[in-house]
Every structure is written in structure tokens, then in C-alpha cells.
Write a protein that holds these residues in place. Structure first.
Motif, PDB file in Angstrom:
ATOM      1  N   PHE A  44       0.826  -1.204   0.000  1.00 56.27           N
ATOM      2  CA  PHE A  44       0.000   0.000   0.000  1.00 56.27           C
ATOM      3  C   PHE A  44       0.860   1.255   0.000  1.00 56.27           C
ATOM      4  CE2 PHE A  44      -2.906   3.210   1.639  1.00 56.27           C
ATOM      5  CZ  PHE A  44      -3.976   3.022   0.773  1.00 56.27           C
ATOM      6  N   VAL A  45       1.981   1.207   0.690  1.00 55.13           N
ATOM      7  CA  VAL A  45       2.910   2.344   0.647  1.00 55.13           C
ATOM      8  C   VAL A  45       3.336   2.590  -0.798  1.00 55.13           C
ATOM      9  CG1 VAL A  45       5.171   3.214   1.356  1.00 55.13           C
ATOM     10  CG2 VAL A  45       3.737   2.012   3.012  1.00 55.13           C
ATOM     11  N   MET A  46       3.669   1.525  -1.511  1.00 57.22           N
ATOM     12  CA  MET A  46       4.074   1.667  -2.912  1.00 57.22           C
ATOM     13  C   MET A  46       2.922   2.198  -3.759  1.00 57.22           C
ATOM     14  SD  MET A  46       6.405   1.646  -5.121  1.00 57.22           S
ATOM     15  CE  MET A  46       7.774   0.720  -4.495  1.00 57.22           C
ATOM     16  N   TYR A  47       1.713   1.760  -3.459  1.00 56.11           N
ATOM     17  CA  TYR A  47       0.536   2.256  -4.181  1.00 56.11           C
ATOM     18  C   TYR A  47       0.416   3.773  -4.018  1.00 56.11           C
ATOM     19  CZ  TYR A  47      -4.382   3.276  -5.057  1.00 56.11           C
ATOM     20  OH  TYR A  47      -5.545   3.838  -5.509  1.00 56.11           O
ATOM     21  N   ILE A  48       0.574   4.260  -2.800  1.00 56.23           N
ATOM     22  CA  ILE A  48       0.491   5.698  -2.549  1.00 56.23           C
ATOM     23  C   ILE A  48       1.618   6.427  -3.276  1.00 56.23           C
ATOM     24  CG2 ILE A  48       0.675   7.494  -0.781  1.00 56.23           C
ATOM     25  CD1 ILE A  48      -0.678   5.534   1.149  1.00 56.23           C
ATOM     26  N   VAL A  49       2.820   5.899  -3.201  1.00 54.84           N
ATOM     27  CA  VAL A  49       3.962   6.529  -3.873  1.00 54.84           C
ATOM     28  C   VAL A  49       3.705   6.632  -5.370  1.00 54.84           C
ATOM     29  CG1 VAL A  49       6.388   6.196  -4.504  1.00 54.84           C
ATOM     30  CG2 VAL A  49       5.669   5.884  -2.133  1.00 54.84           C
ATOM     31  N   ARG A  50       3.218   5.574  -5.976  1.00 53.50           N
ATOM     32  CA  ARG A  50       3.006   5.592  -7.431  1.00 53.50           C
ATOM     33  C   ARG A  50       1.896   6.544  -7.843  1.00 53.50           C
ATOM     34  NH1 ARG A  50       4.102  -0.684  -8.790  1.00 53.50           N
ATOM     35  NH2 ARG A  50       6.362  -0.479  -8.867  1.00 53.50           N
ATOM     36  N   ARG A  51       0.982   6.844  -6.931  1.00 55.77           N
ATOM     37  CA  ARG A  51      -0.079   7.811  -7.242  1.00 55.77           C
ATOM     38  C   ARG A  51       0.479   9.218  -7.373  1.00 55.77           C
ATOM     39  NH1 ARG A  51      -5.021   7.526  -3.353  1.00 55.77           N
ATOM     40  NH2 ARG A  51      -5.579   9.325  -4.598  1.00 55.77           N
ATOM     41  N   TYR A  52       1.531   9.540  -6.654  1.00 53.61           N
ATOM     42  CA  TYR A  52       2.026  10.912  -6.598  1.00 53.61           C
ATOM     43  C   TYR A  52       3.356  11.118  -7.311  1.00 53.61           C
ATOM     44  CZ  TYR A  52      -1.637  11.259  -3.157  1.00 53.61           C
ATOM     45  OH  TYR A  52      -2.847  11.212  -2.537  1.00 53.61           O
ATOM     46  N   VAL A  53       4.103  10.075  -7.518  1.00 49.97           N
ATOM     47  CA  VAL A  53       5.435  10.217  -8.108  1.00 49.97           C
ATOM     48  C   VAL A  53       5.413   9.607  -9.503  1.00 49.97           C
ATOM     49  CG1 VAL A  53       7.866   9.654  -7.871  1.00 49.97           C
ATOM     50  CG2 VAL A  53       6.495  10.101  -5.831  1.00 49.97           C
ATOM     51  N   LYS A  54       5.725  10.418 -10.477  1.00 49.37           N
ATOM     52  CA  LYS A  54       5.663   9.969 -11.868  1.00 49.37           C
ATOM     53  C   LYS A  54       7.026   9.557 -12.425  1.00 49.37           C
ATOM     54  CE  LYS A  54       1.352  10.748 -11.799  1.00 49.37           C
ATOM     55  NZ  LYS A  54       0.583   9.693 -11.203  1.00 49.37           N
ATOM     56  N   ARG A  55       8.097  10.066 -11.845  1.00 50.36           N
ATOM     57  CA  ARG A  55       9.430   9.744 -12.358  1.00 50.36           C
ATOM     58  C   ARG A  55       9.941   8.458 -11.719  1.00 50.36           C
ATOM     59  NH1 ARG A  55      13.029  14.898 -11.667  1.00 50.36           N
ATOM     60  NH2 ARG A  55      14.566  13.303 -12.139  1.00 50.36           N
ATOM     61  N   GLN A  56      10.268   7.491 -12.533  1.00 43.69           N
ATOM     62  CA  GLN A  56      10.708   6.184 -12.047  1.00 43.69           C
ATOM     63  C   GLN A  56      11.983   6.253 -11.218  1.00 43.69           C
ATOM     64  OE1 GLN A  56       9.330   3.167 -12.101  1.00 43.69           O
ATOM     65  NE2 GLN A  56       7.506   4.037 -13.034  1.00 43.69           N
ATOM     66  N   ASP A  57      12.864   7.189 -11.537  1.00 46.73           N
ATOM     67  CA  ASP A  57      14.125   7.263 -10.808  1.00 46.73           C
ATOM     68  C   ASP A  57      13.945   7.787  -9.384  1.00 46.73           C
ATOM     69  OD1 ASP A  57      13.470   9.798 -11.802  1.00 46.73           O
ATOM     70  OD2 ASP A  57      15.569  10.419 -11.898  1.00 46.73           O
ATOM     71  N   GLN A  58      12.745   8.273  -9.048  1.00 51.86           N
ATOM     72  CA  GLN A  58      12.490   8.787  -7.705  1.00 51.86           C
ATOM     73  C   GLN A  58      11.678   7.830  -6.839  1.00 51.86           C
ATOM     74  OE1 GLN A  58      10.482  12.447  -8.721  1.00 51.86           O
ATOM     75  NE2 GLN A  58      12.345  13.623  -8.370  1.00 51.86           N
ATOM     76  N   ILE A  59      11.175   6.763  -7.420  1.00 54.77           N
ATOM     77  CA  ILE A  59      10.280   5.831  -6.703  1.00 54.77           C
ATOM     78  C   ILE A  59      10.936   5.299  -5.433  1.00 54.77           C
ATOM     79  CG2 ILE A  59       9.131   3.595  -6.852  1.00 54.77           C
ATOM     80  CD1 ILE A  59       7.562   5.399  -8.513  1.00 54.77           C
ATOM     81  N   ASP A  60      12.183   4.855  -5.515  1.00 54.94           N
ATOM     82  CA  ASP A  60      12.843   4.267  -4.340  1.00 54.94           C
ATOM     83  C   ASP A  60      12.960   5.262  -3.188  1.00 54.94           C
ATOM     84  OD1 ASP A  60      13.097   1.880  -5.649  1.00 54.94           O
ATOM     85  OD2 ASP A  60      15.235   2.084  -6.058  1.00 54.94           O
ATOM     86  N   ASP A  61      13.327   6.502  -3.513  1.00 51.08           N
ATOM     87  CA  ASP A  61      13.465   7.521  -2.463  1.00 51.08           C
ATOM     88  C   ASP A  61      12.129   7.786  -1.783  1.00 51.08           C
ATOM     89  OD1 ASP A  61      16.151   7.800  -3.016  1.00 51.08           O
ATOM     90  OD2 ASP A  61      15.849   9.473  -4.399  1.00 51.08           O
ATOM     91  N   TYR A  62      11.094   7.924  -2.589  1.00 58.33           N
ATOM     92  CA  TYR A  62       9.778   8.208  -2.015  1.00 58.33           C
ATOM     93  C   TYR A  62       9.215   6.992  -1.276  1.00 58.33           C
ATOM     94  CZ  TYR A  62       9.483  12.781  -4.168  1.00 58.33           C
ATOM     95  OH  TYR A  62       9.705  14.099  -4.493  1.00 58.33           O
ATOM     96  N   PHE A  63       9.518   5.794  -1.768  1.00 64.42           N
ATOM     97  CA  PHE A  63       9.086   4.587  -1.058  1.00 64.42           C
ATOM     98  C   PHE A  63       9.740   4.529   0.320  1.00 64.42           C
ATOM     99  CE2 PHE A  63       9.641   0.111   0.121  1.00 64.42           C
ATOM    100  CZ  PHE A  63       8.306  -0.280   0.166  1.00 64.42           C
ATOM    101  N   SER A  64      11.011   4.865   0.384  1.00 66.75           N
ATOM    102  CA  SER A  64      11.709   4.883   1.677  1.00 66.75           C
ATOM    103  C   SER A  64      11.063   5.890   2.627  1.00 66.75           C
ATOM    104  CB  SER A  64      13.185   5.240   1.488  1.00 66.75           C
ATOM    105  OG  SER A  64      13.835   4.256   0.733  1.00 66.75           O
TER     106      SER A  64
END
Length: 142
Positions: A44-64
Motif C-alpha cells: 500500500f505504501v508503494m501504491y500511494i507513492v506511485r499515485r504521486y510520483v511519476k518519475r521512475q528514478d524517484q520511486i525508491d526515495d519516495y518509497f523509503s
């Protein structure tokens, strides 16, 4: 990607199972129970991150950052609330994501993140999409 979220160990758990795990955790403070509860909410954390973050290179930082918010919610959660942890944690997860965005925005002011309110407002109007354009938030006076 930090973790492979399709693994069985990251599957969500039921409200009843989560309640039992929390009861056991509060009695024993067993870190394995804590990890099981947290891991069951990573998807679910990843679901929320993917809703707001569009750049793939930032997904890991925002997931953390989202996981830090989940951890904060876990620390504050009590069984008095008749909800699952993730329902309580959504605020904390989004808060950490937006804080991270604001830190990055100071470095790249052309970046704009949009989010929608997930609830109805007081006038029962439809929630509208808004843009965050300021880098600081003001606390309401109490």
C-alpha cells in the motif's frame, strides 16, 4: 526497486490477524511481529507513492520516505482505534512523501506534484485536485 513486493511475505493481512499480531506485539515487543505487520503494508505504501510520483528514478526515495511514515504510524497506533494500521497510516505516509517532495523542490523549483483529497469536504462538494506551490506549511492556530 528496494524490495520485490510480489513475494508472499508482503501480502496484506486481515483486520483480525493484524489485531492479534498487535496484541502479541504490545505484550512481547517481539521485532518479528513488528516486521510482519510493517511488511504486510508495504504494497500500500508503494501504491500511494506511485499515485504521486511519476518519475521512475524517484520511486525508491519516495518509497523509503513512505516507509518512514508507516513506521511513525506504527509507533503511534493503538488498538483503541477500530481500523487497520494502514487506514491510520495514510496521513503519516503522505506527510513523509510531501516533505521529501518539498526538499527536492527546493533543488528543482520547476517540479510540481499534484494530489487529490481522498475525502469529501465539509460542504459535500467533490474533492478537487490541487497543486502544492509553497515549500512551507503553516500550522493552524489552536
Amino acid at each position: 526497486m528496494l524490495i520485490e513486493l510480489s513475494s508472499k511475505e508482503y501480502e496484506p493481512i486481515s483486520k483480525e490477524e493484524e489485531r492479534i499480531l498487535f496484541t502479541n506485539y504490545f505484550e512481547t515487543k517481539d521485532q518479528k511481529i513488528r516486521e510482519k505487520i510493517l511488511r504486510s503494508n508495504y504494497r500500500f505504501v508503494m501504491y500511494i507513492v506511485r499515485r504521486y510520483v511519476k518519475r521512475q528514478d524517484q520511486i525508491d526515495d519516495y518509497f523509503s520516505e513512505g516507509c518512514i511514515g508507516l513506521l511513525r504510524a506504527f509507533e503511534k497506533f493503538t488498538l483503541d482505534r477500530d481500523v487497520k494500521l494502514i487506514s491510520y497510516a495514510v496521513f503519516w505516509i503522505k506527510q513523509r512523501i510531501f516533505l521529501q517532495f518539498n526538499l527536492e523542490k527546493e533543488q528543482d523549483p520547476d517540479d510540481i506534484i499534484q494530489f487529490s483529497l481522498d475525502r469529501q469536504n465539509c460542504d459535500d462538494e467533490n474533492a478537487e485536485t490541487i497543486e502544492i506551490v509553497q515549500t512551507t506549511f503553516e500550522c493552524p492556530e489552536q
